[in-house]
Design a protein around this motif. Sequence first.
Motif, PDB file in Angstrom:
ATOM      1  N   ASP A 146       0.813  -1.218   0.000  1.00  0.00           N
ATOM      2  CA  ASP A 146       0.000   0.000   0.000  1.00  0.00           C
ATOM      3  C   ASP A 146       0.851   1.275   0.000  1.00  0.00           C
ATOM      4  O   ASP A 146       0.455   2.286  -0.562  1.00  0.00           O
ATOM      5  N   ARG A 150       0.403   2.242  -3.742  1.00  0.00           N
ATOM      6  CA  ARG A 150      -0.820   3.042  -3.640  1.00  0.00           C
ATOM      7  C   ARG A 150      -0.617   4.377  -2.942  1.00  0.00           C
ATOM      8  O   ARG A 150      -1.581   5.115  -2.707  1.00  0.00           O
ATOM      9  N   ARG A 152       0.054   5.194   0.079  1.00  0.00           N
ATOM     10  CA  ARG A 152      -0.580   5.359   1.388  1.00  0.00           C
ATOM     11  C   ARG A 152       0.466   5.673   2.453  1.00  0.00           C
ATOM     12  O   ARG A 152       1.652   5.389   2.287  1.00  0.00           O
ATOM     13  N   VAL A 157      -2.519   2.874   6.710  1.00  0.00           N
ATOM     14  CA  VAL A 157      -2.559   1.424   6.462  1.00  0.00           C
ATOM     15  C   VAL A 157      -2.803   0.672   7.772  1.00  0.00           C
ATOM     16  O   VAL A 157      -3.635  -0.244   7.832  1.00  0.00           O
TER      17      VAL A 157
END
Length: 211
Positions: A146, A150, A152, A157
């Motif tokens: 993540d 992504r 993040r 997370v």
Amino acid sequence: MSEKPVIIGVAGGSGSGKTTVANEIYCQFPEQSILMLEQDAYYKDQSHLPMEERLKTNYDHPLAFDNQLLLDHLQQLLQRQTVAKPVYDYANHTRSSDVVMVEPRDVIILEGILILEDEALRDMMDIKLFVDADSDLRIIRRLMRDIQERGRTIDSVIDQYTSVVRPMHLQFIEPTKRYADIIVPEGGHNRVAIDLMVTKIKTVLEEKTMI
């Protein structure tokens, strides 16, 4: 008409290595004989909801999935019909207007966190796998994915994992292990289990060509 395709279900928690296992099996076969179908593509369409409602979506809950559409598509693939697999738009938290045309194959690998939770889906599978991994490994893999893929933050997370992912895993995903024909520990690193599955599928395909 040739014999009914074989459906192999590959389930497991987020970060367990189920996608790696499914991909490892898939890559062992020529393209014309095998296809991959991801449960993630079948999240429900939410275009009728305002964005603030879509943002509350719990993607780890069984109700997030449009299992009826997935069942319909599996039935069509079993009847050697092409299907229009949906594409999910995570930025807008709803189904995209795009589709991916999927042609029938002799072997269908169905991969997803909750494919063993639905009895109708289970009943369609010829072989059911559950990819298992310790919770500490799963959170580390999810963190890395993540953050790297992504964008993040670590805090976001961890917050999502503790508030949603972990309780959903314990309530809905972990209990489906009992439905599996084969439990694969150590995910994509378990070469023995992957090789056994590949050998089994090759046997099935060879039997089909001999008929």
